[in-house]
Design an enzyme around this catalytic site. Structure first.
Site, PDB file in Angstrom:
ATOM      1  N   TYR A   1     101.700  -4.063  79.281  1.00  0.00           N
ATOM      2  CA  TYR A   1     101.763  -4.931  80.456  1.00  0.00           C
ATOM      3  C   TYR A   1     100.402  -5.579  80.710  1.00  0.00           C
ATOM      4  CZ  TYR A   1     102.662  -6.244  85.358  1.00  0.00           C
ATOM      5  OH  TYR A   1     102.819  -6.931  86.535  1.00  0.00           O
TER       6      TYR A   1
ATOM      7  N   SER B   1      98.923 -11.197  86.933  1.00  0.00           N
ATOM      8  CA  SER B   1      98.849 -10.016  87.795  1.00  0.00           C
ATOM      9  C   SER B   1      97.390  -9.718  88.083  1.00  0.00           C
ATOM     10  CB  SER B   1      99.494  -8.818  87.087  1.00  0.00           C
ATOM     11  OG  SER B   1      99.209  -7.608  87.765  1.00  0.00           O
TER      12      SER B   1
END
Length: 281
Positions: A157, A144
């Protein structure tokens, strides 16, 4: 002259988290390109439409990263049914947890990192062993842009995605000179249901925190205004056709091009100040 199809390079693919979001977009793109796909979900009922539309081309697989032993077993069985090493493996499955780190049970963060990083590494371990024997294959680890721009109140995350990116970088070097390519894929915001399915760590009885509310509003607005997931699939397609290892950033021009360039030159303190202002902190 017709453009090259991915099926000319990748006959078989395994995609985790294929039932929604980017994973679904990746799977649909591969199917449209003629690739034979094994796609996973915790509930294969969510894959029924693709299985019905592509009965000879798509195989649904039950896989839950929270149960690593079962996940590895499911992958090994799929690999056997594919006749050996997959030509393409996309480690995409994951989930978000939104909450303040110190007021959330540590087990929540631990489980997220174990599933998104630990289980993904174990799947890659099995996949790469077969690819090495076949001297061909491509592993895509979906990290990401949070690797470069960590999201507030999503510490688990951020850690999992940063670890996955570092893992990919190690593999890029380790597989140099082989027939294997490794892609560290870093998507930015795309218009998926990621925010709707995100787990909220705080108990419903906990007092509201304006800071968290402002940050959530900013995250949600960004996702709603983001490009569609098909744009991410198109970006992945271009990367796969290049057949080169390395980092690939996907997203709007600002997120995937300008922001990383600016971050490379801005002092760390200024970058943090801008992030805090953006997220209302």
């Amino acid at each position: 002259m017709p453009s090259q199809r991915l099926a000319d390079l990748y006959r078989t693919a395994f995609v985790t988290g294929a039932s929604a979001g980017l994973g679904r977009a990746f799977t649909e793109m591969l199917l449209a390109e003629g690739v034979r796909v094994w796609g996973t979900a915790r509930d294969t009922g969510r894959l029924a439409e693709m299985a019905s539309t592509h009965p000879a081309q798509f195989t649904p697989v039950v896989l839950d990263l929270a149960d690593t032993t079962a996940a590895v077993g499911a992958f090994q069985r799929a690999q056997q049914s594919a006749g050996g090493a997959f030509d393409l493996v996309i480690n995409n499955a994951g989930y978000g947890v939104f909450g303040r780190f110190e007021t959330t049970e540590f087990a929540v963060w631990e489980a997220q990192v174990r599933a998104m990083l630990g289980a993904s590494m174990q799947l890659a371990h099995v996949a790469l062993a077969a690819m090495r024997q076949a001297n061909r294959g491509c592993l895509v680890n979906v990290a990401s842009l949070a690797v470069e721009f960590p999201l507030p109140f999503m510490s688990g995350y951020n850690v999992a995605k940063a670890g996955l990116a570092a893992f990919s970088e190690s593999l890029v070097i380790e597989t140099k000179g082989s027939g294997i390519t490794v892609i560290d894929l870093r998507p930015g915001d795309f218009r998926t249901d990621f925010n709707q399915s995100m787990q909220t760590a705080s108990a419903s009885s906990a007092p509201r925190e304006p800071m968290l509310d402002r940050s959530w509003t900013a995250l949600d607005a960004n996702l709603r205004a983001a490009p569609p997931p098909a744009a991410a699939a198109a970006g992945l397609r271009r990367a796969l056709l290049r057949r080169r290892s390395g980092t690939v950033r996907l997203g709007s021009f600002f997120q995937a091009r300008l922001a990383p360039l600016g971050a490379a030159w801005l002092p760390a303190g200024l970058r943090r100040a801008l992030a805090c202002r953006y997220f209302g902190i």
